[in-house]
Design a protein around this motif. Structure first.
Motif, PDB file in Angstrom:
ATOM      1  N   TRP A   1       0.842  -1.207   0.000  1.00 18.83           N
ATOM      2  CA  TRP A   1       0.000   0.000   0.000  1.00 18.83           C
ATOM      3  C   TRP A   1       0.870   1.247   0.000  1.00 18.83           C
ATOM      4  CZ3 TRP A   1      -0.824   4.471   2.608  1.00 18.83           C
ATOM      5  CH2 TRP A   1      -2.017   5.162   2.330  1.00 18.83           C
ATOM      6  N   ARG A   2       1.907   1.253   0.827  1.00 24.03           N
ATOM      7  CA  ARG A   2       2.760   2.431   0.943  1.00 24.03           C
ATOM      8  C   ARG A   2       3.529   2.696  -0.356  1.00 24.03           C
ATOM      9  NH1 ARG A   2       4.292   3.836   6.460  1.00 24.03           N
ATOM     10  NH2 ARG A   2       6.435   4.209   5.771  1.00 24.03           N
ATOM     11  N   LEU A   3       4.022   1.634  -0.983  1.00 18.81           N
ATOM     12  CA  LEU A   3       4.749   1.833  -2.234  1.00 18.81           C
ATOM     13  C   LEU A   3       3.855   2.444  -3.308  1.00 18.81           C
ATOM     14  CD1 LEU A   3       6.851  -1.458  -2.403  1.00 18.81           C
ATOM     15  CD2 LEU A   3       7.683   0.857  -1.888  1.00 18.81           C
ATOM     16  N   LEU A   4       2.562   2.135  -3.245  1.00 20.69           N
ATOM     17  CA  LEU A   4       1.623   2.652  -4.246  1.00 20.69           C
ATOM     18  C   LEU A   4       1.070   4.026  -3.891  1.00 20.69           C
ATOM     19  CD1 LEU A   4      -0.440  -0.596  -4.967  1.00 20.69           C
ATOM     20  CD2 LEU A   4       1.242   0.480  -6.487  1.00 20.69           C
ATOM     21  N   ASN A   5       1.007   4.338  -2.582  1.00 23.92           N
ATOM     22  CA  ASN A   5       0.194   5.477  -2.174  1.00 23.92           C
ATOM     23  C   ASN A   5       0.862   6.500  -1.266  1.00 23.92           C
ATOM     24  OD1 ASN A   5      -2.617   4.613  -3.202  1.00 23.92           O
ATOM     25  ND2 ASN A   5      -1.987   2.822  -2.032  1.00 23.92           N
ATOM     26  N   PHE A   6       2.042   6.214  -0.738  1.00 24.63           N
ATOM     27  CA  PHE A   6       2.580   7.098   0.291  1.00 24.63           C
ATOM     28  C   PHE A   6       3.974   7.588  -0.056  1.00 24.63           C
ATOM     29  CE2 PHE A   6       4.850   7.436   4.529  1.00 24.63           C
ATOM     30  CZ  PHE A   6       4.332   8.692   4.830  1.00 24.63           C
TER      31      PHE A   6
ATOM     32  N   GLY B   1      -2.984  19.090   5.421  1.00 23.50           N
ATOM     33  CA  GLY B   1      -2.201  18.590   6.536  1.00 23.50           C
ATOM     34  C   GLY B   1      -3.038  18.296   7.754  1.00 23.50           C
ATOM     35  N   PRO B   2      -3.071  19.194   8.747  1.00 23.72           N
ATOM     36  CA  PRO B   2      -3.772  18.896  10.000  1.00 23.72           C
ATOM     37  C   PRO B   2      -5.230  18.486   9.834  1.00 23.72           C
ATOM     38  CG  PRO B   2      -2.459  20.896  10.221  1.00 23.72           C
ATOM     39  CD  PRO B   2      -2.406  20.521   8.771  1.00 23.72           C
ATOM     40  N   ALA B   3      -5.990  19.191   9.001  1.00 26.51           N
ATOM     41  CA  ALA B   3      -7.423  18.882   8.866  1.00 26.51           C
ATOM     42  C   ALA B   3      -7.683  17.648   8.012  1.00 26.51           C
ATOM     43  CB  ALA B   3      -8.167  20.082   8.279  1.00 26.51           C
ATOM     44  N   HIS B   4      -6.727  17.245   7.192  1.00 27.65           N
ATOM     45  CA  HIS B   4      -6.779  16.063   6.317  1.00 27.65           C
ATOM     46  C   HIS B   4      -8.164  15.832   5.698  1.00 27.65           C
ATOM     47  CE1 HIS B   4      -7.531  14.383  10.419  1.00 27.65           C
ATOM     48  NE2 HIS B   4      -8.246  13.445   9.821  1.00 27.65           N
ATOM     49  N   CYS B   5      -8.697  16.881   5.065  1.00 24.89           N
ATOM     50  CA  CYS B   5     -10.041  16.804   4.467  1.00 24.89           C
ATOM     51  C   CYS B   5     -10.144  15.685   3.426  1.00 24.89           C
ATOM     52  CB  CYS B   5     -10.412  18.131   3.835  1.00 24.89           C
ATOM     53  SG  CYS B   5     -10.366  19.544   4.968  1.00 24.89           S
ATOM     54  N   ALA B   6      -9.057  15.491   2.658  1.00 25.97           N
ATOM     55  CA  ALA B   6      -9.099  14.499   1.587  1.00 25.97           C
ATOM     56  C   ALA B   6      -9.080  13.068   2.111  1.00 25.97           C
ATOM     57  CB  ALA B   6      -7.926  14.711   0.618  1.00 25.97           C
ATOM     58  N   ALA B   7      -8.892  12.878   3.423  1.00 22.18           N
ATOM     59  CA  ALA B   7      -8.979  11.522   3.971  1.00 22.18           C
ATOM     60  C   ALA B   7     -10.386  10.955   3.757  1.00 22.18           C
ATOM     61  CB  ALA B   7      -8.629  11.518   5.455  1.00 22.18           C
ATOM     62  N   CYS B   8     -11.387  11.827   3.779  1.00 20.24           N
ATOM     63  CA  CYS B   8     -12.757  11.401   3.468  1.00 20.24           C
ATOM     64  C   CYS B   8     -13.131  11.777   2.036  1.00 20.24           C
ATOM     65  CB  CYS B   8     -13.749  12.042   4.440  1.00 20.24           C
ATOM     66  SG  CYS B   8     -13.672  11.404   6.123  1.00 20.24           S
ATOM     67  N   HIS B   9     -12.800  12.991   1.658  1.00 17.58           N
ATOM     68  CA  HIS B   9     -13.234  13.508   0.354  1.00 17.58           C
ATOM     69  C   HIS B   9     -12.236  13.148  -0.744  1.00 17.58           C
ATOM     70  CE1 HIS B   9     -16.680  15.847   1.815  1.00 17.58           C
ATOM     71  NE2 HIS B   9     -15.938  16.138   2.866  1.00 17.58           N
ATOM     72  N   SER B  10     -12.066  11.863  -1.005  1.00 19.35           N
ATOM     73  CA  SER B  10     -11.231  11.385  -2.115  1.00 19.35           C
ATOM     74  C   SER B  10     -11.818  10.104  -2.672  1.00 19.35           C
ATOM     75  CB  SER B  10      -9.792  11.107  -1.652  1.00 19.35           C
ATOM     76  OG  SER B  10      -9.074  12.293  -1.447  1.00 19.35           O
ATOM     77  N   ALA B  11     -11.808   9.994  -3.990  1.00 19.39           N
ATOM     78  CA  ALA B  11     -12.193   8.725  -4.607  1.00 19.39           C
ATOM     79  C   ALA B  11     -11.140   7.674  -4.250  1.00 19.39           C
ATOM     80  CB  ALA B  11     -12.295   8.887  -6.114  1.00 19.39           C
TER      81      ALA B  11
ATOM     82  N   ALA C   1      -9.402   0.009  -5.248  1.00 19.01           N
ATOM     83  CA  ALA C   1      -9.754  -1.248  -4.583  1.00 19.01           C
ATOM     84  C   ALA C   1      -8.921  -1.512  -3.335  1.00 19.01           C
ATOM     85  CB  ALA C   1      -9.602  -2.412  -5.562  1.00 19.01           C
ATOM     86  N   LEU C   2      -7.735  -0.915  -3.247  1.00 21.90           N
ATOM     87  CA  LEU C   2      -6.870  -1.113  -2.084  1.00 21.90           C
ATOM     88  C   LEU C   2      -6.998   0.021  -1.070  1.00 21.90           C
ATOM     89  CD1 LEU C   2      -3.611  -2.456  -3.775  1.00 21.90           C
ATOM     90  CD2 LEU C   2      -5.400  -3.765  -2.607  1.00 21.90           C
ATOM     91  N   GLY C   3      -7.933   0.917  -1.288  1.00 23.59           N
ATOM     92  CA  GLY C   3      -8.132   2.010  -0.345  1.00 23.59           C
ATOM     93  C   GLY C   3      -7.238   3.196  -0.582  1.00 23.59           C
ATOM     94  N   GLY C   4      -6.495   3.212  -1.675  1.00 22.60           N
ATOM     95  CA  GLY C   4      -5.660   4.362  -1.998  1.00 22.60           C
ATOM     96  C   GLY C   4      -6.483   5.472  -2.623  1.00 22.60           C
ATOM     97  N   ALA C   5      -6.024   6.702  -2.457  1.00 25.14           N
ATOM     98  CA  ALA C   5      -6.740   7.841  -3.025  1.00 25.14           C
ATOM     99  C   ALA C   5      -6.443   7.927  -4.517  1.00 25.14           C
ATOM    100  CB  ALA C   5      -6.322   9.125  -2.327  1.00 25.14           C
TER     101      ALA C   5
END
Length: 419
Positions: free
Chosen positions: A172-177, A201-211, A214-218
């Motif tokens: 997951w990290r190699l693909l997404n982080f 950063g702190p508010a991490h809005c895209a943690a919810c608001h991102s398509a 299948a592996l949970g990556g944004a």
């Protein structure tokens, strides 16, 4: 020796495999960091700054079990891969962060790795906190150190194989982080850059608001997606037909984040929690900076979903139910009542492609957050026990296809999935 195409391809394949193995090995190798020695009491100003950042990130919401002590962990976060249990962030030396040094805390937020060297699950939003400055991370650590210690052991995650393995996290990290601090854009204003830092950063809005893939990556930041538990829908912040605010006045965005509602729009569900616990407590200047950044997001409209008109029978049933239960507040033409009940005609929460939030409003009720600007907001009662799946689907279809609304019909199966 002559190099044939087959030999060349094999050499490239072996080289690629070697690079992949090296990358995986590098990710898995995380040294444990020593327990912190006696740390000096945190500075009061730093603690206050950290408390503000914790508000901005709504940290307590995930790290507090229902009825439990604040920040003591135990809250289960449902995902498509199983349940991740948030940890104890209080300074208890046995079960919390009492033995974490500032260096270990920075590594967790910046690199997604625990003090003992294990990789952390990305339900902890280190893909966003990696952008935070060291000073802000240290302030957040100081705030958590100032909390009353709570001795509460962390419950184990319950994830399915292979998602419960460190190897899966490496993939997951190699693909997404990609670790890295926020870099201001010199072509943008200081206010835009401040908003970009807070939102990403702190508010991490895209943690919810991102398509999500299948592996949970944004797969598309600020796109639309169901939340991990599937019970709510996070609309796209890039699409003005959903939750995009590109066409809104800045002060209207600020008002929504401060008060939870403005004329013609209100928040509910998880976003109501965000406003209640987080954004209403932020400084107006910071909210204005966030609004400036959100207004400037590129417009990327979600693909149109083929319109499916409801049959006449459920539409008649939906109209009857609406006249019985809804018309007194929302009006015969779906116009609502200014300052009290939101309109349904033209309401983009009603007309967006996913019916999930409309169904949850009917099933669970619609409750705006209590804020300083609206200390006694009007709420909508739940109809979960009063209406069957067929009836909920009928009234949802009626609302989504009346008064000029043109959203798809809803089936009883869709109701059953979110009930």
């Amino acid at each position: 020796m002559k190099v044939t195409p087959l030999r060349a391809a094999l050499a490239v394949l072996l080289l690629a495999c070697g690079v992949l193995v090296a990358a995986v090995w590098s990710e898995l190798r995380g040294p444990a960091l020593p327990a912190a020695e006696a740390l000096a009491p945190p500075d009061a100003e730093q603690v206050a700054r950290g408390a503000y950042l914790a508000r901005a990130g709504n940290c307590m919401a995930c790290h507090t079990a229902r009825g439990g002590a604040p920040y003591a962990g135990g809250h289960g976060i449902e995902t498509p891969f199983g349940t991740v249990v948030a940890g104890n962030l209080t300074p208890d030396p046995e079960t919390g962060l009492g033995r974490w040094s500032p260096e270990a805390f920075r590594r967790a937020l910046h690199e997604g790795r625990s003090r003992d060297g294990r990789l952390l699950y990305p339900a902890f939003p280190y893909a966003h906190t990696t952008l935070m400055t060291e000073a802000d991370v240290d302030a957040l650590h100081a705030h958590l150190r100032s909390l009353p210690p709570v001795h509460q052991a962390n419950r184990p995650h319950t994830l399915r194989f292979p998602y419960d393995t460190q190897a899966a996290l490496v993939v997951w990290r190699l693909l997404n982080f990609t670790p890295g601090r926020f870099q201001p854009d010199p072509a943008q204003s200081a206010e835009w850059n401040r908003g970009a830092y807070l939102v990403n950063g702190p508010a991490h809005c895209a943690a919810c608001h991102s398509a999500r893939d299948a592996l949970g990556g944004a797969s598309a930041a600020f796109g639309a997606s169901d939340l991990p538990d599937g019970h709510w829908f996070a609309p796209s912040l890039s699409d003005p037909r959903q939750a995009g605010v590109q066409q809104w006045a800045t002060e209207r965005i600020v008002a929504l984040l401060q008060q939870g509602r403005v004329d013609g729009a209100s928040v509910m569900g998880p976003m109501a929690d965000v406003v209640f616990h987080s954004t209403q407590h932020l400084q107006t200047d910071d909210l204005r900076a966030m609004a400036t950044y959100l207004k400037a997001l590129p417009v990327l409209e979600e693909p149109e979903v083929a319109f499916s008109a409801a049959d006449s029978t459920p539409m008649r049933l939906g109209e009857q139910l609406y006249d019985r239960h809804c018309v007194d507040c929302h009006g015969a033409a779906g116009q609502g009542a200014a300052g009290a009940y939101p309109p349904l005609a033209g309401n983009r929460a009603v007309t967006q492609s996913s019916p999930v939030n409309t169904l949850q409003a009917i099933l669970r009720g619609g409750f705006a957050p209590v804020t300083a600007g609206h200390p006694q907001p009007y709420g909508m009662p739940p109809f979960r026990t009063l209406l069957s799946d067929v009836e909920v689907a009928a009234v949802a279809s009626f609302v989504r296809q009346s008064w000029g609304n043109a959203a798809g019909a809803v089936s009883s199966l869709e109701v059953q999935r979110v009930r």
